[in-house]
Design a protein around this motif. Structure first.
Motif, mmCIF file in Angstrom:
data_model
loop_
_atom_site.group_PDB
_atom_site.id
_atom_site.type_symbol
_atom_site.label_atom_id
_atom_site.label_comp_id
_atom_site.label_asym_id
_atom_site.label_seq_id
_atom_site.Cartn_x
_atom_site.Cartn_y
_atom_site.Cartn_z
ATOM 1 N N HIS A 39 0.853 -1.075 -0.087
ATOM 2 C CA HIS A 39 -0.070 0.024 -0.049
ATOM 3 C C HIS A 39 1.004 1.332 0.047
ATOM 4 O O HIS A 39 0.692 2.143 -0.650
ATOM 5 C CB HIS A 39 -1.005 -0.039 0.993
ATOM 6 C CG HIS A 39 -1.741 1.296 1.200
ATOM 7 N ND1 HIS A 39 -2.834 1.526 0.539
ATOM 8 C CD2 HIS A 39 -1.763 2.288 2.277
ATOM 9 C CE1 HIS A 39 -3.304 2.692 0.648
ATOM 10 N NE2 HIS A 39 -2.714 3.114 1.852
ATOM 11 N N GLU A 41 4.035 1.542 -0.972
ATOM 12 C CA GLU A 41 4.722 1.510 -2.657
ATOM 13 C C GLU A 41 3.636 2.161 -3.406
ATOM 14 O O GLU A 41 3.970 3.099 -4.132
ATOM 15 C CB GLU A 41 5.120 0.138 -2.873
ATOM 16 C CG GLU A 41 6.133 -0.385 -2.097
ATOM 17 C CD GLU A 41 6.677 -1.818 -2.536
ATOM 18 O OE1 GLU A 41 5.893 -2.359 -3.281
ATOM 19 O OE2 GLU A 41 7.808 -2.227 -2.173
ATOM 20 N N ASP A 42 2.259 1.829 -3.331
ATOM 21 C CA ASP A 42 1.195 2.274 -4.153
ATOM 22 C C ASP A 42 1.165 3.854 -3.895
ATOM 23 O O ASP A 42 0.778 4.746 -4.874
ATOM 24 C CB ASP A 42 -0.233 1.568 -3.910
ATOM 25 C CG ASP A 42 -0.326 0.200 -4.639
ATOM 26 O OD1 ASP A 42 0.783 -0.084 -5.461
ATOM 27 O OD2 ASP A 42 -1.198 -0.360 -4.236
ATOM 28 N N VAL A 44 3.374 5.624 -2.635
ATOM 29 C CA VAL A 44 4.746 6.298 -3.132
ATOM 30 C C VAL A 44 4.626 6.683 -4.612
ATOM 31 O O VAL A 44 4.968 7.696 -5.285
ATOM 32 C CB VAL A 44 5.830 5.389 -2.513
ATOM 33 C CG1 VAL A 44 7.047 6.215 -3.527
ATOM 34 C CG2 VAL A 44 6.253 5.727 -1.152
ATOM 35 N N ARG A 45 4.302 5.560 -5.482
ATOM 36 C CA ARG A 45 3.993 5.617 -6.795
ATOM 37 C C ARG A 45 3.085 6.867 -7.123
ATOM 38 O O ARG A 45 3.219 7.500 -8.343
ATOM 39 C CB ARG A 45 3.692 4.285 -7.437
ATOM 40 C CG ARG A 45 4.682 3.492 -7.778
ATOM 41 C CD ARG A 45 4.507 2.149 -8.379
ATOM 42 N NE ARG A 45 3.475 1.244 -7.778
ATOM 43 C CZ ARG A 45 3.755 0.148 -7.121
ATOM 44 N NH1 ARG A 45 5.152 0.020 -6.602
ATOM 45 N NH2 ARG A 45 2.959 -0.427 -6.608
ATOM 46 N N ALA A 46 1.843 6.823 -6.451
ATOM 47 C CA ALA A 46 0.995 7.660 -6.827
ATOM 48 C C ALA A 46 1.409 9.216 -6.500
ATOM 49 O O ALA A 46 1.411 10.101 -7.156
ATOM 50 C CB ALA A 46 -0.223 7.571 -5.950
ATOM 51 N N GLU A 48 4.722 10.131 -6.711
ATOM 52 C CA GLU A 48 5.700 10.240 -7.463
ATOM 53 C C GLU A 48 5.050 10.628 -8.901
ATOM 54 O O GLU A 48 5.356 11.664 -9.676
ATOM 55 C CB GLU A 48 6.746 9.000 -7.740
ATOM 56 C CG GLU A 48 7.519 8.744 -6.764
ATOM 57 C CD GLU A 48 8.216 7.324 -6.880
ATOM 58 O OE1 GLU A 48 7.961 6.644 -7.825
ATOM 59 O OE2 GLU A 48 9.402 7.360 -6.317
ATOM 60 N N LYS A 49 3.892 10.042 -9.082
ATOM 61 C CA LYS A 49 3.138 10.284 -10.463
ATOM 62 C C LYS A 49 2.549 11.783 -10.196
ATOM 63 O O LYS A 49 2.623 12.578 -11.074
ATOM 64 C CB LYS A 49 2.027 9.217 -10.588
ATOM 65 C CG LYS A 49 1.149 9.583 -11.985
ATOM 66 C CD LYS A 49 0.245 8.718 -11.971
ATOM 67 C CE LYS A 49 -0.590 8.428 -13.207
ATOM 68 N NZ LYS A 49 -1.447 7.265 -13.625
ATOM 69 N N HIS A 50 2.143 12.157 -9.045
ATOM 70 C CA HIS A 50 1.546 13.525 -8.889
ATOM 71 C C HIS A 50 2.660 14.525 -8.846
ATOM 72 O O HIS A 50 2.449 15.552 -9.488
ATOM 73 C CB HIS A 50 0.835 13.426 -7.367
ATOM 74 C CG HIS A 50 0.387 14.862 -7.051
ATOM 75 N ND1 HIS A 50 -0.988 15.136 -7.455
ATOM 76 C CD2 HIS A 50 0.749 15.733 -6.260
ATOM 77 C CE1 HIS A 50 -1.184 16.473 -7.177
ATOM 78 N NE2 HIS A 50 -0.168 16.833 -6.235
ATOM 79 N N ASP A 52 5.117 14.373 -10.525
ATOM 80 C CA ASP A 52 5.683 14.203 -12.337
ATOM 81 C C ASP A 52 4.667 15.150 -12.621
ATOM 82 O O ASP A 52 5.119 15.952 -13.638
ATOM 83 C CB ASP A 52 5.631 12.844 -12.741
ATOM 84 C CG ASP A 52 6.931 11.961 -12.488
ATOM 85 O OD1 ASP A 52 7.872 12.745 -12.021
ATOM 86 O OD2 ASP A 52 6.962 10.801 -12.633
#
Length: 165
Positions: A39, A41-42, A44-46, A48-50, A52
């Motif tokens: 969760h 990691e998800d 963190v990816r979200a 990072e996407k935000h 970006d």
């Protein structure tokens, strides 16, 4: 558990279920931790996407700001060109007005000159008629003068003859 190790002691057999429960609890806790890790990691990816997307938005904003500045410069230049064109247009309009007035004045003067020219032509025609008339009178006077001269010569000869006789 007994089947797994038939030679184990009773105490070991009693400790085994507690150990199994602990193992199960640890496995559950491990699974929970893995789930939380997944969760996170998800998340963190979200994030990072935000980040970006925000970076892309910031870059787009920067690009649009630069483009806006260029467009403002172009607008200022176009306004200056428009003001210069309007100034030139006004100067040309005034020059056209002056030229129209000059043309009207020239036309008026041309009419006056045309009338004067016609008057001069009429006067010249009258003078030519008068010259012809005077020429005819001169011819008549010359003819009379010639007649008078001849008459004077005849009279002079007659007088001389009378004087001689």
């Amino acid at each position: 558990l007994q089947l797994a190790d038939p030679g184990a002691s009773r105490q070991e057999q009693l400790a085994a279920p507690e150990e199994g429960e602990t193992k199960t609890a640890l496995e559950r806790e491990k699974d929970d931790m893995e789930t939380k890790l997944l969760h996170l990691e998800d998340v963190v990816r979200a994030l990072e996407k935000h980040v970006d997307l925000r970076e892309n938005d910031r870059l787009e904003f920067h690009r649009l700001s630069e483009e806006n500045a260029l467009l403002k410069n172009d607008l200022g230049r176009v306004r200056q060109e428009l003001e210069a064109a309007e100034s030139t247009h006004n100067a040309q309009r005034k020059e056209i007005e002056v030229l129209k007035k000059d043309k009207e004045k020239a036309c008026s003067e041309m009419e006056v000159l045309t009338r004067q020219n016609q008057n001069y032509k009429d006067q010249l025609s009258q003078l030519n008629d008068r010259v012809l008339q005077l020429g005819q009178e001169a011819s008549t006077h010359q003819a009379q003068s010639e007649e008078h001269r001849v008459t004077i010569q005849l009279l002079t000869q007659s007088l001389e003859e009378v004087a001689c006789s």
